[in-house]
Design a protein around this motif. Structure first.
Motif, PDB file in Angstrom:
ATOM      1  N   ASP A  83       3.383  -2.133 -25.957  1.00  0.00           N
ATOM      2  CA  ASP A  83       2.476  -2.240 -24.866  1.00  0.00           C
ATOM      3  C   ASP A  83       3.313  -2.673 -23.540  1.00  0.00           C
ATOM      4  O   ASP A  83       3.627  -3.855 -23.419  1.00  0.00           O
ATOM      5  CB  ASP A  83       1.278  -3.156 -25.001  1.00  0.00           C
ATOM      6  CG  ASP A  83       0.403  -2.734 -26.184  1.00  0.00           C
ATOM      7  OD1 ASP A  83       0.116  -1.336 -26.575  1.00  0.00           O
ATOM      8  OD2 ASP A  83      -0.052  -3.593 -27.043  1.00  0.00           O
ATOM      9  N   LEU A  84       3.489  -1.828 -22.818  1.00  0.00           N
ATOM     10  CA  LEU A  84       4.155  -1.916 -21.323  1.00  0.00           C
ATOM     11  C   LEU A  84       3.632  -1.493 -20.120  1.00  0.00           C
ATOM     12  O   LEU A  84       2.741  -0.671 -20.109  1.00  0.00           O
ATOM     13  CB  LEU A  84       5.567  -1.327 -21.544  1.00  0.00           C
ATOM     14  CG  LEU A  84       6.549  -1.625 -22.563  1.00  0.00           C
ATOM     15  CD1 LEU A  84       7.669  -0.527 -22.630  1.00  0.00           C
ATOM     16  CD2 LEU A  84       7.024  -2.940 -22.285  1.00  0.00           C
ATOM     17  N   LEU A  85       3.882  -2.586 -19.204  1.00  0.00           N
ATOM     18  CA  LEU A  85       3.240  -2.291 -17.865  1.00  0.00           C
ATOM     19  C   LEU A  85       4.303  -2.294 -17.106  1.00  0.00           C
ATOM     20  O   LEU A  85       5.049  -3.257 -16.776  1.00  0.00           O
ATOM     21  CB  LEU A  85       2.356  -3.253 -17.416  1.00  0.00           C
ATOM     22  CG  LEU A  85       1.891  -3.369 -16.137  1.00  0.00           C
ATOM     23  CD1 LEU A  85       0.952  -2.179 -15.488  1.00  0.00           C
ATOM     24  CD2 LEU A  85       0.958  -4.764 -15.774  1.00  0.00           C
ATOM     25  N   LEU A  86       4.457  -1.209 -16.232  1.00  0.00           N
ATOM     26  CA  LEU A  86       5.637  -1.148 -15.108  1.00  0.00           C
ATOM     27  C   LEU A  86       4.913  -1.515 -13.857  1.00  0.00           C
ATOM     28  O   LEU A  86       4.040  -0.723 -13.123  1.00  0.00           O
ATOM     29  CB  LEU A  86       6.225   0.098 -15.011  1.00  0.00           C
ATOM     30  CG  LEU A  86       7.420   0.155 -14.199  1.00  0.00           C
ATOM     31  CD1 LEU A  86       8.539  -0.460 -14.207  1.00  0.00           C
ATOM     32  CD2 LEU A  86       7.793   1.629 -13.778  1.00  0.00           C
ATOM     33  N   LEU A  87       5.105  -2.825 -13.402  1.00  0.00           N
ATOM     34  CA  LEU A  87       4.358  -3.443 -12.331  1.00  0.00           C
ATOM     35  C   LEU A  87       5.125  -3.212 -10.897  1.00  0.00           C
ATOM     36  O   LEU A  87       6.457  -3.451 -11.007  1.00  0.00           O
ATOM     37  CB  LEU A  87       4.164  -5.061 -12.499  1.00  0.00           C
ATOM     38  CG  LEU A  87       2.973  -5.446 -11.689  1.00  0.00           C
ATOM     39  CD1 LEU A  87       1.707  -5.090 -12.000  1.00  0.00           C
ATOM     40  CD2 LEU A  87       3.144  -7.136 -11.848  1.00  0.00           C
ATOM     41  N   HIS A  88       4.423  -2.648  -9.878  1.00  0.00           N
ATOM     42  CA  HIS A  88       5.153  -2.502  -8.607  1.00  0.00           C
ATOM     43  C   HIS A  88       4.417  -3.020  -7.421  1.00  0.00           C
ATOM     44  O   HIS A  88       3.111  -3.221  -7.526  1.00  0.00           O
ATOM     45  CB  HIS A  88       5.740  -0.957  -8.569  1.00  0.00           C
ATOM     46  CG  HIS A  88       4.512  -0.049  -8.384  1.00  0.00           C
ATOM     47  ND1 HIS A  88       4.161   0.597  -7.237  1.00  0.00           N
ATOM     48  CD2 HIS A  88       3.789   0.486  -9.356  1.00  0.00           C
ATOM     49  CE1 HIS A  88       2.993   1.025  -7.307  1.00  0.00           C
ATOM     50  NE2 HIS A  88       2.939   1.306  -8.532  1.00  0.00           N
ATOM     51  N   ASP A  89       4.931  -3.083  -6.239  1.00  0.00           N
ATOM     52  CA  ASP A  89       4.434  -3.678  -5.055  1.00  0.00           C
ATOM     53  C   ASP A  89       3.876  -2.533  -4.314  1.00  0.00           C
ATOM     54  O   ASP A  89       3.359  -2.793  -3.111  1.00  0.00           O
ATOM     55  CB  ASP A  89       5.231  -4.601  -4.174  1.00  0.00           C
ATOM     56  CG  ASP A  89       6.669  -4.059  -3.921  1.00  0.00           C
ATOM     57  OD1 ASP A  89       6.784  -2.559  -3.917  1.00  0.00           O
ATOM     58  OD2 ASP A  89       7.438  -4.701  -3.301  1.00  0.00           O
ATOM     59  N   GLY A  90       3.977  -1.220  -4.714  1.00  0.00           N
ATOM     60  CA  GLY A  90       3.428  -0.327  -3.869  1.00  0.00           C
ATOM     61  C   GLY A  90       4.434   0.529  -2.892  1.00  0.00           C
ATOM     62  O   GLY A  90       4.046   1.193  -1.931  1.00  0.00           O
ATOM     63  N   GLY A  91       5.578  -0.052  -2.925  1.00  0.00           N
ATOM     64  CA  GLY A  91       6.706   0.636  -2.304  1.00  0.00           C
ATOM     65  C   GLY A  91       7.034   2.030  -2.473  1.00  0.00           C
ATOM     66  O   GLY A  91       6.067   3.234  -2.733  1.00  0.00           O
ATOM     67  N   ASP A  92       8.297   2.549  -2.906  1.00  0.00           N
ATOM     68  CA  ASP A  92       8.736   3.930  -3.019  1.00  0.00           C
ATOM     69  C   ASP A  92       8.058   4.495  -4.287  1.00  0.00           C
ATOM     70  O   ASP A  92       8.635   4.088  -5.203  1.00  0.00           O
ATOM     71  CB  ASP A  92      10.266   3.544  -3.187  1.00  0.00           C
ATOM     72  CG  ASP A  92      10.996   5.079  -3.265  1.00  0.00           C
ATOM     73  OD1 ASP A  92      10.152   6.078  -3.446  1.00  0.00           O
ATOM     74  OD2 ASP A  92      12.067   5.380  -3.106  1.00  0.00           O
ATOM     75  N   SER A  93       7.187   5.135  -4.424  1.00  0.00           N
ATOM     76  CA  SER A  93       6.340   5.584  -5.485  1.00  0.00           C
ATOM     77  C   SER A  93       7.119   6.465  -6.322  1.00  0.00           C
ATOM     78  O   SER A  93       7.170   6.603  -7.564  1.00  0.00           O
ATOM     79  CB  SER A  93       5.071   6.436  -5.213  1.00  0.00           C
ATOM     80  OG  SER A  93       5.269   7.321  -4.448  1.00  0.00           O
ATOM     81  N   LYS A  94       7.936   7.446  -5.453  1.00  0.00           N
ATOM     82  CA  LYS A  94       8.893   8.169  -6.296  1.00  0.00           C
ATOM     83  C   LYS A  94       9.725   7.573  -7.327  1.00  0.00           C
ATOM     84  O   LYS A  94      10.287   8.062  -8.415  1.00  0.00           O
ATOM     85  CB  LYS A  94       9.473   9.301  -5.281  1.00  0.00           C
ATOM     86  CG  LYS A  94       8.683  10.347  -4.894  1.00  0.00           C
ATOM     87  CD  LYS A  94       9.518  11.413  -4.040  1.00  0.00           C
ATOM     88  CE  LYS A  94       8.748  12.343  -3.454  1.00  0.00           C
ATOM     89  NZ  LYS A  94       9.380  13.408  -2.458  1.00  0.00           N
ATOM     90  N   ALA A  95      10.435   6.784  -6.751  1.00  0.00           N
ATOM     91  CA  ALA A  95      11.749   5.825  -7.175  1.00  0.00           C
ATOM     92  C   ALA A  95      10.840   4.991  -8.677  1.00  0.00           C
ATOM     93  O   ALA A  95      11.530   5.010  -9.620  1.00  0.00           O
ATOM     94  CB  ALA A  95      12.252   4.770  -6.295  1.00  0.00           C
ATOM     95  N   VAL A  96       9.685   4.553  -8.404  1.00  0.00           N
ATOM     96  CA  VAL A  96       8.968   4.054  -9.571  1.00  0.00           C
ATOM     97  C   VAL A  96       8.563   4.876 -10.790  1.00  0.00           C
ATOM     98  O   VAL A  96       8.952   4.452 -11.862  1.00  0.00           O
ATOM     99  CB  VAL A  96       7.778   3.190  -8.911  1.00  0.00           C
ATOM    100  CG1 VAL A  96       6.698   2.606 -10.198  1.00  0.00           C
ATOM    101  CG2 VAL A  96       8.020   2.110  -8.026  1.00  0.00           C
ATOM    102  N   ALA A  97       8.228   6.197 -10.266  1.00  0.00           N
ATOM    103  CA  ALA A  97       7.994   7.139 -11.215  1.00  0.00           C
ATOM    104  C   ALA A  97       9.461   7.430 -11.875  1.00  0.00           C
ATOM    105  O   ALA A  97       9.396   7.750 -13.143  1.00  0.00           O
ATOM    106  CB  ALA A  97       7.498   8.415 -10.549  1.00  0.00           C
TER     107      ALA A  97
END
Length: 816
Positions: free
Chosen positions: A82-96
């Motif tokens: 069970d994993l959550l990739l948490l991000h601050d809303g920055g570079d969405s492509k890089a997060v994807a």
């Protein structure tokens, strides 16, 4: 980007190395339980950290978070990640792209993955809408990346949970109750779901969530150990099956027990039940406390306004018994109570709680358990009376008894209880463990106390009737010995001890005799009268028989069984009153029987009639039993070999269950030549409606002339419905009861019930050249117990050696 590309890019993070290390860890015999789960979580953390680092280079404001079971470090061999990739809303492509670099290697290794990509705001919003998500986030644990981002989410989620607890906890309790209704109670199921059943791992997680709300906390004693034991069983289940399953199926239990180093599957189930019982009891106490806190919060503002805003309201205490009071919906000890000086207090408090329909407070039970003194032997009269009062309180007895048992007070008063506590019953008819069945029997018996002269003896016999199941051999024989000691210790006099031991020894006598013996045979009635001994004991045994069956499960009692037992009791009562049972006389044929017989002679073929039986009056029917006694099937057929197997086979082909079967030669009116067999059977459809009489007759004609291959047809049907894997049934057993009747030889068959069983038995008896006078068919769950009254060709009972030979041949046939 394809999964292959991602795997290649992630080779530096060591997926193959992780897979090899994981395999080594799971096959190490020296490491198991919590150390292995923690090591597996740590190994997985290291691998995922490498994957994250390889894909997140130069990327800020992102973290990888473990949630749910992985967040708690409870990784079983086949658990989801069970994993959550948490991000601050920055570079969405890089997060994807980062998500792909993590998820694909996990999938490529065949690991189950529950994943999401969210900002903290999105995670909080989803948690507010979905309780499952919120519970998972309560166990959030940082793996890699921005630690501050993870810590901020944890703080926010916990604050949200505590602020919303008054609203969300009742919702969570309702969902838990619905799940328990669907999945059942783990502590009683033969094939339990270790996670979802009540008292399982899901409930243990929910107790952690309730504690995190700061509204209430579960009783901690034994809880962590119970959770660990269930996790250990799940680990072993995953390793033996190679599957991600929480269902402890029958066919896996021996392997799982061996993996855990346990003696056998029963030992495994008993450990599972004990753990589930701890979690279930903790859940009951916790939810009760949640309700009390929420009610107090709702009432407190109004009370303070009424009291002028300053004074703190005092909880009202209402006396229930000496040393026992009610306070805030629970039974607690009075301030002056001294359990260390009052050995009867636990029984008095339990009886008062059950009579009032209130729970015993956890604090009161633990205080009594910590300081209780042994009762003298024999018990004082008050102690015995309080036990009887507790047992006679009906349904509230169950919850109060469980509270006493959770703290060891039951085995303090009744040491023999330890052997039946949490003991499984591998019989599909039984829906409870042995100890819970005993309590359920007492609850059922409490409904019958107005119809017996000694309700105290009925209730105690109900509590102890299966106490011998913790010992080898016949549990009725072992129970008789145990009850003599227990009853004397409780304080019953010699005559009462004799009655109680008789009830326990013969608690199955009435139902087994009524369903498996010929009640028209005087030997049957006399044997029961000799075993029972008195009218008073017969009255008690009748009530105990019904209570026992009702507490066993839906398949153990019906209006049909009830009517047979009542008929037997009536006949035995007459013998005990001094009447001598008359030898049975051949009853004159009814007009319908005579008509069928004449038609059978005239046509030279079988004729039959189906007639619905009348239901007994409502007051004589078992609670919740809507079914009628069945359908009467009358068949008249010219006397010839093979009638019994032919009829039984045709009925099996048409999926009709045989409840009773009687065969007799019919005396025909003067002037009518020929011999006719009359079969009077009671049948019921397995499902659907009954077939038409014309279809049954046509198939019976073909079966008798040999043009219908019944054995082949039944074999084809069996082949079309493969049997489910499960526990291997014990082999059939055939015994002769030489003294059960003076008119015939009684041969009893015990076997696994299956379509066509009666057909196979009938054919074997026909091959042995014996005549079947009557058959008494009884089926409980998967077990058939059928008794056949047989004679030789001349109508006399079989000689001893010949009867034994027939029994051996029949057993060999059924085993083959």
């Amino acid at each position: 980007m394809t999964s292959t590309d991602v795997s290649k890019d992630a080779e530096g993070s060591g997926p193959s190395g992780y897979a090899a290390a994981r395999l080594r860890l799971l096959t190490e015999e020296a490491r198991s339980g919590p150390p292995r789960r923690a090591a597996l979580a740590e190994l997985t953390d290291e691998w995922l950290t490498g994957l994250f680092a390889a894909g997140a280079e130069g990327l800020r404001g992102v973290s990888l978070v473990a949630v749910g079971g992985y967040g708690r470090g409870e990784l079983s061999p086949r658990s989801d990640l069970d994993l959550l990739l948490l991000h601050d809303g920055g570079d969405s492509k890089a997060v994807a792209a980062l998500a792909d670099r993590i998820w694909y290697p996990v999938w490529d290794l065949g690991l189950a993955l529950d994943h999401s990509v969210r900002t903290p705001a999105e995670a909080r919003k989803t948690a507010g809408e979905d309780l499952k998500v919120q519970l998972g986030l309560l166990d959030a644990r940082h793996i890699a990346g921005d630690l501050g981002l993870t810590a901020g989410l944890r703080t926010s989620v916990l604050a949200d949970w505590r602020n919303q607890a008054p609203k969300r906890l009742p919702e969570l309790q309702e969902l838990s109750a619905e799940r328990a209704e669907r999945q059942g109670e783990l502590q009683y199921l033969l094939e339990p779901d270790l996670k979802e059943a009540r008292g399982g791992l899901r409930d243990a997680t929910i107790l952690r969530a309730v504690a995190a709300s700061w509204l209430a906390d579960a009783p901690r004693e034994g809880l962590d150990d119970a959770r660990r034991r269930l996790l250990d069983v799940r680990d072993a289940l995953h390793l033996t099956t190679g599957r991600a399953t929480d269902r402890l199926s029958l066919q896996e239990q021996d392997q799982v027990a061996a993996e855990l180093g346990l003696l056998d599957a029963d030992t495994l189930l008993r450990q599972v039940y004990e753990a589930a019982r701890v979690i279930s009891y903790a859940s009951d106490v916790t939810w009760r406390e949640v309700g009390r806190v929420l009610r107090a919060r709702a009432v407190r503002p109004r009370l303070r306004a009424m009291l002028g805003g300053g004074a703190k309201p005092t909880a009202e205490r209402s006396p229930l018994a000496e040393g026992v009071v009610e306070q805030d919906g629970e039974v607690v000890l009075a301030r002056a109570a001294r359990p260390e000086r009052d050995p009867v207090l636990p029984l008095r408090a339990a009886a008062a709680a059950a009579q009032a329909g209130l729970p015993l407070s956890l604090h009161a039970v633990r205080r009594m358990a910590a300081s209780v003194r042994p009762l003298p032997t024999p018990w004082p009269a008050e102690a015995r009376e309080q036990l009887v009062t507790l047992l006679g309180s009906g349904r509230p007895t169950v919850e109060v008894w469980e509270a006493l048992e959770a703290e060891g007070l039951i085995t303090h008063f009744l040491p023999d209880w330890e052997r039946v506590r949490c003991r499984p019953q591998r019989n599909a008819v039984h829906i409870w463990t042995v100890d819970r069945h005993l309590i359920e029997t007492a609850v059922r018996a409490s409904e019958f106390t107005r119809r017996v002269h000694r309700p105290d003896l009925l209730l105690v016999a109900a509590l102890l009737h299966d106490i011998g199941k913790g010992w080898p051999g016949d549990h009725s024989v072992a129970g008789e010995i145990i009850v003599k000691d227990v009853a004397a210790r409780i304080g019953f006099d010699r005559d009462d001890v004799t009655v109680l031991s008789t009830l326990v020894r013969h608690h199955l006598l009435l139902v087994e005799t009524a369903t498996r013996r010929d009640l028209e045979d005087p030997a049957t009635v006399r044997s029961v009268a000799e075993a029972v001994g008195s009218q008073g004991t017969l009255e008690l045994l009748h009530a105990l028989t019904e209570a026992d069956a009702l507490a066993t499960g839906p398949a153990a009692w019906s209006s049909w069984r009830g009517s047979l037992v009542a008929d037997l009791v009536k006949r035995v009562g007459a013998v005990l009153a001094g009447d001598d049972p008359a030898e049975p006389e051949a009853a004159a044929p009814t007009a319908e029987q005579e008509r069928l017989a004449i038609e059978a002679i005239a046509t030279g073929s079988p004729v039959l009639a189906l007639r619905a039986q009348t239901e007994p009056p409502a007051e004589e029917r078992a609670p919740g039993d809507p079914e009628p006694l069945g359908v009467e099937l009358l068949i008249a057929v010219p006397d010839q070999p093979g009638v019994l197997p032919a009829v039984a086979g045709v009925l099996a082909m048409h999926r009709l269950t045989v409840r009773t079967a009687e065969l007799s030669a019919l005396d025909l009116p003067d002037g009518v030549e020929g011999a006719v067999l009359l079969l009077n059977w009671r049948v019921a459809a397995e499902y659907g409606s009954l077939p038409q009489a014309a279809r049954l007759r046509a198939d019976l004609v073909r079966a008798l002339d040999g043009s219908l291959d019944i054995a082949g047809r039944l074999a084809e049907r069996d082949a079309a419905y493969p049997r489910r894997r499960g526990v291997v049934a014990p082999p059939p057993r055939v015994t002769v009861h030489p003294t059960a009747s003076r008119l015939a030889t009684v041969i009893e068959v015990r076997a696994q019930d299956a379509p066509g069983l009666l057909f196979r038995i009938g054919r074997a008896l026909e091959d042995a050249s014996v005549r079947v006078r009557s058959a008494h068919v009884s089926t409980l769950g998967a077990n058939a117990v059928d008794a056949f009254y047989v004679t030789g060709p001349e109508g006399a009972p079989l000689p001893g050696e010949e009867a034994a030979a027939v029994a051996r041949k029949l057993e060999e046939t059924l085993r083959g």
